[in-house]
Design an enzyme around this catalytic site. Structure first.
Site, PDB file in Angstrom:
ATOM      1  N   HIS A  18       0.902  -1.191  -0.040  1.00 30.38           N
ATOM      2  CA  HIS A  18      -0.098   0.059  -0.086  1.00 30.38           C
ATOM      3  C   HIS A  18       0.912   1.253   0.081  1.00 30.38           C
ATOM      4  O   HIS A  18       1.927   1.256   0.380  1.00 30.38           O
ATOM      5  CB  HIS A  18      -1.092   0.050   1.180  1.00 30.38           C
ATOM      6  CG  HIS A  18      -0.230   0.183   2.672  1.00 30.38           C
ATOM      7  ND1 HIS A  18      -1.181   0.535   3.754  1.00 30.38           N
ATOM      8  CD2 HIS A  18       0.964   0.151   2.824  1.00 30.38           C
ATOM      9  CE1 HIS A  18      -0.178   0.630   4.707  1.00 30.38           C
ATOM     10  NE2 HIS A  18       0.900   0.606   4.255  1.00 30.38           N
ATOM     11  N   CYS A  37       5.443   5.648   4.974  1.00 29.25           N
ATOM     12  CA  CYS A  37       4.430   4.985   4.466  1.00 29.25           C
ATOM     13  C   CYS A  37       4.017   5.904   3.263  1.00 29.25           C
ATOM     14  O   CYS A  37       3.002   5.258   2.501  1.00 29.25           O
ATOM     15  CB  CYS A  37       3.331   5.134   5.519  1.00 29.25           C
ATOM     16  SG  CYS A  37       4.089   4.219   7.153  1.00 29.25           S
ATOM     17  N   HIS A  43       4.976   0.214  -0.394  1.00 31.78           N
ATOM     18  CA  HIS A  43       5.826  -0.860   0.453  1.00 31.78           C
ATOM     19  C   HIS A  43       4.860  -1.946   0.912  1.00 31.78           C
ATOM     20  O   HIS A  43       3.676  -1.817   0.729  1.00 31.78           O
ATOM     21  CB  HIS A  43       6.447   0.056   1.457  1.00 31.78           C
ATOM     22  CG  HIS A  43       5.445   0.567   2.582  1.00 31.78           C
ATOM     23  ND1 HIS A  43       4.602   1.666   2.342  1.00 31.78           N
ATOM     24  CD2 HIS A  43       4.772   0.148   3.626  1.00 31.78           C
ATOM     25  CE1 HIS A  43       3.798   2.025   3.376  1.00 31.78           C
ATOM     26  NE2 HIS A  43       3.815   0.778   4.025  1.00 31.78           N
ATOM     27  N   HIS A  45       3.383  -5.214   3.455  1.00 33.70           N
ATOM     28  CA  HIS A  45       3.203  -5.704   4.751  1.00 33.70           C
ATOM     29  C   HIS A  45       3.004  -7.085   4.848  1.00 33.70           C
ATOM     30  O   HIS A  45       2.223  -7.851   4.063  1.00 33.70           O
ATOM     31  CB  HIS A  45       2.281  -4.868   5.545  1.00 33.70           C
ATOM     32  CG  HIS A  45       2.588  -3.456   5.856  1.00 33.70           C
ATOM     33  ND1 HIS A  45       3.527  -3.018   6.847  1.00 33.70           N
ATOM     34  CD2 HIS A  45       2.241  -2.264   5.371  1.00 33.70           C
ATOM     35  CE1 HIS A  45       3.599  -1.761   7.131  1.00 33.70           C
ATOM     36  NE2 HIS A  45       2.766  -1.387   6.152  1.00 33.70           N
ATOM     37  N   ASP A  83      -4.664 -10.490  -0.712  1.00 34.15           N
ATOM     38  CA  ASP A  83      -3.475 -11.279  -0.814  1.00 34.15           C
ATOM     39  C   ASP A  83      -2.528 -11.079  -2.175  1.00 34.15           C
ATOM     40  O   ASP A  83      -3.164 -11.338  -3.130  1.00 34.15           O
ATOM     41  CB  ASP A  83      -3.552 -12.517  -0.171  1.00 34.15           C
ATOM     42  CG  ASP A  83      -2.555 -13.243   0.083  1.00 34.15           C
ATOM     43  OD1 ASP A  83      -1.564 -12.760   0.759  1.00 34.15           O
ATOM     44  OD2 ASP A  83      -2.488 -14.593  -0.236  1.00 34.15           O
ATOM     45  N   HIS A  84      -1.419 -10.376  -1.725  1.00 35.16           N
ATOM     46  CA  HIS A  84      -0.454 -10.294  -2.767  1.00 35.16           C
ATOM     47  C   HIS A  84      -0.977  -9.097  -3.859  1.00 35.16           C
ATOM     48  O   HIS A  84      -0.647  -9.465  -4.976  1.00 35.16           O
ATOM     49  CB  HIS A  84      -0.108 -11.648  -3.486  1.00 35.16           C
ATOM     50  CG  HIS A  84       0.870 -12.670  -2.840  1.00 35.16           C
ATOM     51  ND1 HIS A  84       0.366 -13.084  -1.694  1.00 35.16           N
ATOM     52  CD2 HIS A  84       1.941 -12.703  -2.890  1.00 35.16           C
ATOM     53  CE1 HIS A  84       1.389 -14.063  -1.146  1.00 35.16           C
ATOM     54  NE2 HIS A  84       2.500 -13.627  -1.905  1.00 35.16           N
ATOM     55  N   GLU A 128      -0.616  -4.972  11.602  1.00 41.39           N
ATOM     56  CA  GLU A 128       0.305  -4.512  10.414  1.00 41.39           C
ATOM     57  C   GLU A 128       1.957  -4.800  10.521  1.00 41.39           C
ATOM     58  O   GLU A 128       2.619  -5.072   9.581  1.00 41.39           O
ATOM     59  CB  GLU A 128       0.186  -2.783  10.133  1.00 41.39           C
ATOM     60  CG  GLU A 128       0.655  -2.438   8.896  1.00 41.39           C
ATOM     61  CD  GLU A 128       0.241  -0.823   8.895  1.00 41.39           C
ATOM     62  OE1 GLU A 128      -0.386  -0.637   7.894  1.00 41.39           O
ATOM     63  OE2 GLU A 128       1.095  -0.162   9.292  1.00 41.39           O
TER      64      GLU A 128
END
Ligand code: NI
Length: 139
Positions: A18, A37, A43, A45, A83-84, A128
């Site tokens: 995100h 961020c 980047h 998580h 996811d991904h 996170e």
């Protein structure tokens, strides 16, 4: 005597990228508010999601909610969509929403709460990092 009510929790893991950015603010203000961020290319998580449901213990099974079935439901309704993926660009239910953990957990609640029964969704916890988590109980 009525059946006891118990809260049960299933943990799921997912990875997502995100960029925490508010397009209504200037680039300078975004950097001041969000620092690393706000990195222009985002980047990633490794998120941990704890899903808690509460209900009566079923006489026949001894369960409140089969946790394998709960895992499948959460994957189908929410986790598989993130996811991904890039939360800013790839995830329809996050479009136009700053993808902080606070906003992500509220969006996940909106997807999951109507899908869980007869037990009720009572708590989500979204980690996170190993140091930062948010918790939501639907209010
Ligand atoms: Ni982040």
């Amino acid at each position: 005597m009525p059946a006891p009510h118990v809260t049960v929790t299933r943990r799921l893991l997912f990875n997502a990228g995100h960029r925490v950015h508010n397009p209504a603010l200037s680039d300078e203000e975004n950097v001041r508010l969000f620092g690393k961020c706000n990195n222009p290319n985002g980047h990633g998580h490794n998120y941990t999601l704890d899903v808690s449901v509460r209900g009566a213990i079923d006489d026949r099974t001894g369960y409140v909610h089969d946790l394998g079935a709960l895992k499948q439901l959460v994957e189908e309704v929410a986790v598989s969509k993130m996811d991904h993926r890039n939360l800013n660009l790839d995830v329809a239910f996050m479009h136009g929403i700053i993808p902080t953990s606070e906003n992500i957990i509220v969006a996940i609640w909106g997807l999951l709460a109507p899908a869980i029964h007869p037990a009720a969704l009572v708590r989500l916890v979204l980690w996170e990092t190993s140091n930062n988590y948010v918790e939501y109980t639907g209010d």
